[in-house]
Scaffold this active site. Structure first.
Site, PDB file in Angstrom:
ATOM      1  N   TYR A  47      -8.870 -10.274   2.334  1.00  0.00           N
ATOM      2  CA  TYR A  47     -10.101  -9.562   2.726  1.00  0.00           C
ATOM      3  C   TYR A  47     -10.911  -9.087   1.524  1.00  0.00           C
ATOM      4  O   TYR A  47     -12.049  -8.642   1.682  1.00  0.00           O
ATOM      5  CB  TYR A  47      -9.799  -8.387   3.665  1.00  0.00           C
ATOM      6  CG  TYR A  47      -8.953  -7.276   3.079  1.00  0.00           C
ATOM      7  CD1 TYR A  47      -9.438  -6.436   2.082  1.00  0.00           C
ATOM      8  CD2 TYR A  47      -7.664  -7.052   3.522  1.00  0.00           C
ATOM      9  CE1 TYR A  47      -8.659  -5.421   1.543  1.00  0.00           C
ATOM     10  CE2 TYR A  47      -6.876  -6.045   3.007  1.00  0.00           C
ATOM     11  CZ  TYR A  47      -7.379  -5.233   2.013  1.00  0.00           C
ATOM     12  OH  TYR A  47      -6.604  -4.246   1.477  1.00  0.00           O
ATOM     13  N   GLU A  48     -10.331  -9.172   0.319  1.00  0.00           N
ATOM     14  CA  GLU A  48     -11.108  -8.805  -0.863  1.00  0.00           C
ATOM     15  C   GLU A  48     -12.075  -9.923  -1.257  1.00  0.00           C
ATOM     16  O   GLU A  48     -12.801  -9.797  -2.243  1.00  0.00           O
ATOM     17  CB  GLU A  48     -10.155  -8.481  -2.027  1.00  0.00           C
ATOM     18  CG  GLU A  48      -9.372  -7.199  -1.771  1.00  0.00           C
ATOM     19  CD  GLU A  48      -8.272  -6.958  -2.797  1.00  0.00           C
ATOM     20  OE1 GLU A  48      -8.604  -6.689  -3.961  1.00  0.00           O
ATOM     21  OE2 GLU A  48      -7.096  -7.046  -2.433  1.00  0.00           O
ATOM     22  N   SER A  81       0.823  -1.216   0.000  1.00  0.00           N
ATOM     23  CA  SER A  81       0.000   0.000   0.000  1.00  0.00           C
ATOM     24  C   SER A  81       0.854   1.262   0.000  1.00  0.00           C
ATOM     25  O   SER A  81       1.754   1.407   0.831  1.00  0.00           O
ATOM     26  CB  SER A  81      -0.866   0.054   1.265  1.00  0.00           C
ATOM     27  OG  SER A  81      -1.807  -0.962   1.249  1.00  0.00           O
ATOM     28  N   HIS A 120      -5.556  -9.153  -1.616  1.00  0.00           N
ATOM     29  CA  HIS A 120      -5.643  -9.486  -0.198  1.00  0.00           C
ATOM     30  C   HIS A 120      -6.765 -10.484   0.039  1.00  0.00           C
ATOM     31  O   HIS A 120      -7.771 -10.491  -0.673  1.00  0.00           O
ATOM     32  CB  HIS A 120      -5.940  -8.232   0.637  1.00  0.00           C
ATOM     33  CG  HIS A 120      -4.920  -7.151   0.484  1.00  0.00           C
ATOM     34  ND1 HIS A 120      -4.923  -6.283  -0.577  1.00  0.00           N
ATOM     35  CD2 HIS A 120      -3.855  -6.819   1.253  1.00  0.00           C
ATOM     36  CE1 HIS A 120      -3.901  -5.446  -0.459  1.00  0.00           C
ATOM     37  NE2 HIS A 120      -3.238  -5.747   0.633  1.00  0.00           N
ATOM     38  N   ALA A 143       2.548  -2.249   4.051  1.00  0.00           N
ATOM     39  CA  ALA A 143       2.336  -1.235   5.089  1.00  0.00           C
ATOM     40  C   ALA A 143       1.797  -1.993   6.296  1.00  0.00           C
ATOM     41  O   ALA A 143       0.984  -2.904   6.138  1.00  0.00           O
ATOM     42  CB  ALA A 143       1.332  -0.201   4.608  1.00  0.00           C
ATOM     43  N   ASN A 166       1.912   3.500  10.843  1.00  0.00           N
ATOM     44  CA  ASN A 166       1.163   4.084  11.971  1.00  0.00           C
ATOM     45  C   ASN A 166       1.415   3.248  13.207  1.00  0.00           C
ATOM     46  O   ASN A 166       1.757   2.072  13.108  1.00  0.00           O
ATOM     47  CB  ASN A 166      -0.338   4.066  11.648  1.00  0.00           C
ATOM     48  CG  ASN A 166      -0.834   2.683  11.282  1.00  0.00           C
ATOM     49  OD1 ASN A 166      -0.642   2.217  10.151  1.00  0.00           O
ATOM     50  ND2 ASN A 166      -1.428   1.994  12.234  1.00  0.00           N
ATOM     51  N   MET A 219      -2.268  -6.981   7.142  1.00  0.00           N
ATOM     52  CA  MET A 219      -3.318  -7.774   6.488  1.00  0.00           C
ATOM     53  C   MET A 219      -2.815  -8.531   5.260  1.00  0.00           C
ATOM     54  O   MET A 219      -3.613  -8.874   4.385  1.00  0.00           O
ATOM     55  CB  MET A 219      -4.464  -6.844   6.068  1.00  0.00           C
ATOM     56  CG  MET A 219      -5.011  -5.984   7.192  1.00  0.00           C
ATOM     57  SD  MET A 219      -6.328  -4.913   6.602  1.00  0.00           S
ATOM     58  CE  MET A 219      -6.474  -3.764   7.981  1.00  0.00           C
ATOM     59  N   SER A 220      -1.514  -8.756   5.161  1.00  0.00           N
ATOM     60  CA  SER A 220      -1.002  -9.420   3.944  1.00  0.00           C
ATOM     61  C   SER A 220       0.273 -10.177   4.252  1.00  0.00           C
ATOM     62  O   SER A 220       0.595 -10.449   5.408  1.00  0.00           O
ATOM     63  CB  SER A 220      -0.715  -8.360   2.874  1.00  0.00           C
ATOM     64  OG  SER A 220       0.376  -7.541   3.266  1.00  0.00           O
ATOM     65  N   HIS A 247      -7.159   4.411   5.984  1.00  0.00           N
ATOM     66  CA  HIS A 247      -6.304   3.931   4.887  1.00  0.00           C
ATOM     67  C   HIS A 247      -5.576   5.071   4.186  1.00  0.00           C
ATOM     68  O   HIS A 247      -4.440   4.903   3.736  1.00  0.00           O
ATOM     69  CB  HIS A 247      -7.161   3.125   3.900  1.00  0.00           C
ATOM     70  CG  HIS A 247      -6.369   2.444   2.830  1.00  0.00           C
ATOM     71  ND1 HIS A 247      -5.439   1.465   3.113  1.00  0.00           N
ATOM     72  CD2 HIS A 247      -6.349   2.597   1.486  1.00  0.00           C
ATOM     73  CE1 HIS A 247      -4.880   1.049   1.980  1.00  0.00           C
ATOM     74  NE2 HIS A 247      -5.413   1.714   0.976  1.00  0.00           N
ATOM     75  N   HIS A 258      -3.663   0.027  -5.016  1.00  0.00           N
ATOM     76  CA  HIS A 258      -3.121  -1.205  -5.621  1.00  0.00           C
ATOM     77  C   HIS A 258      -3.539  -1.250  -7.086  1.00  0.00           C
ATOM     78  O   HIS A 258      -4.637  -1.646  -7.421  1.00  0.00           O
ATOM     79  CB  HIS A 258      -3.606  -2.440  -4.856  1.00  0.00           C
ATOM     80  CG  HIS A 258      -3.003  -2.569  -3.489  1.00  0.00           C
ATOM     81  ND1 HIS A 258      -1.940  -3.384  -3.214  1.00  0.00           N
ATOM     82  CD2 HIS A 258      -3.288  -1.924  -2.338  1.00  0.00           C
ATOM     83  CE1 HIS A 258      -1.603  -3.259  -1.935  1.00  0.00           C
ATOM     84  NE2 HIS A 258      -2.416  -2.369  -1.387  1.00  0.00           N
TER      85      HIS A 258
HETATM   86  N1  HPA Z   1      -3.148  -2.729  11.040  1.00  0.00           N
HETATM   87  C1  HPA Z   1      -3.256  -3.588  10.012  1.00  0.00           C
HETATM   88  N2  HPA Z   1      -2.793  -3.324   8.799  1.00  0.00           N
HETATM   89  C2  HPA Z   1      -2.207  -2.150   8.598  1.00  0.00           C
HETATM   90  C3  HPA Z   1      -2.067  -1.197   9.624  1.00  0.00           C
HETATM   91  C4  HPA Z   1      -2.564  -1.515  10.919  1.00  0.00           C
HETATM   92  O1  HPA Z   1      -2.460  -0.732  11.890  1.00  0.00           O
HETATM   93  N3  HPA Z   1      -1.426  -0.126   9.088  1.00  0.00           N
HETATM   94  C5  HPA Z   1      -1.182  -0.427   7.798  1.00  0.00           C
HETATM   95  N4  HPA Z   1      -1.648  -1.645   7.482  1.00  0.00           N
END
Ligand code: HPA
Length: 271
Positions: free
Chosen positions: A84-85, A29, A82, A112, A234, A210-211, A246, A60
């Site tokens: 989750y898609e 990302s 992903h 990310a 973050n 998440m990946s 996001h 993406h």
């Molecule tokens: N959690 C999950 N996935 C992420 C995060 C997060 O805080 N930041 C960027 N991708």
């Protein structure tokens, strides 16, 4: 269930359109603009590759690039798919097996992620030393593709040690701060709760995301040496008193683009 014929056809299409490459790089990302640095580049859209899934997550793009990065020919995947898609893990990891069939000798995965380690800072880069699969599922469930690897693959070296060491050396040389830690995979798409982040820390995680974990498992299964780098965009939920979104993740990834690009380019050169 994915089969060898489907994988061969998809890989054959990429080879016919883009030719071979030494190394594969997957852009997470907010990191997609790295493809601008490729010389002699060409791409195919994911939707043109037979049976290849198309990414829907913002940031993406959905393009498979080939180009020169320094002295190496690389593939760069702009956009990953992903879980989750709503895609199967066969689809999520399809490109890993294609890379293997295409003869790539090393794979670099980027993402990310949220920073769980409270002594680190948002904006840090992290070498994935190991991971925790917290999803309860596994991309190797189903009939084993014996041509790709064994039924019960060892995961002791899912994150290639030699590649990790080489990447750390390059970070030191370039004076880029590179943390080392454990990445914990949550399916998403909701961000973690503060309680989940506290749990992740107790279980030994330094980052949540998440990946990447399904891809690391499949790459290890087929014997493709792989390096993972997280951009800790973050602090994970509950560490700071602010909601996650996001857009901020993508902006934060964008801010560290320069360090990230320098590190990957140097690592590829040294491979
Ligand atoms: N959690 C999950 N996935 C992420 C995060 C997060 O805080 N930041 C960027 N991708």
């Amino acid at each position: 269930m994915i089969d060898m014929e489907t994988l061969r056809q998809a890989a054959g299409y990429v080879r016919a359109q883009l030719g071979p490459a030494d190394i594969g790089i997957v852009l997470g990302s907010g990191l997609g603009s790295y493809t601008e640095t490729l010389e002699n580049r060409a791409c195919v859209p994911y939707k043109a590759i037979p049976d290849f899934p198309v990414s829907t997550a913002p940031g993406h793009e959905g393009k498979w690039w080939a180009g020169d990065l320094g002295s190496k020919r690389v593939y760069m995947l702009q956009g990953r798919i992903h879980f989750y898609e709503g895609r199967s893990l066969d689809e999520v990891t399809m490109y890993v097996r294609m890379m293997k069939l295409l003869g790539v000798r090393a794979l670099i995965l980027t993402n990310a992620a949220g920073c769980v380690n409270a002594s680190w800072e948002a904006g840090d880069l992290m070498l994935i030393r190991d991971f925790i699969n917290y999803s309860g599922i596994n991309p190797l469930i189903g009939p084993n593709l014996d041509e790709m690897g064994p039924r019960f693959p060892d995961m002791g070296a899912a994150c290639d040690k030699a590649m990790g060491t080489l990447c750390l050396e390059q970070a030191k040389r370039l004076d880029i701060r590179l943390r080392e830690g454990v990445y914990m995979w949550f399916s998403g798409p909701s961000y973690e709760t503060p309680a989940e982040v506290r749990m992740a820390r107790i279980l030994g995680a330094d980052a949540v995301g998440m990946s990447t974990v399904p891809e690391l498992i499949v790459a290890r299964h087929c014997g493709l040496p792989t390096l993972g780098i997280s951009c800790l965009t973050n602090m994970a939920a509950g560490i700071l008193d602010q909601p996650l979104n996001h857009l901020e993740v993508m902006e934060a990834a964008n801010r560290v683009q320069q360090a990230f690009r320098s590190l990957i380019t140097a690592t590829v050169e040294a491979l």
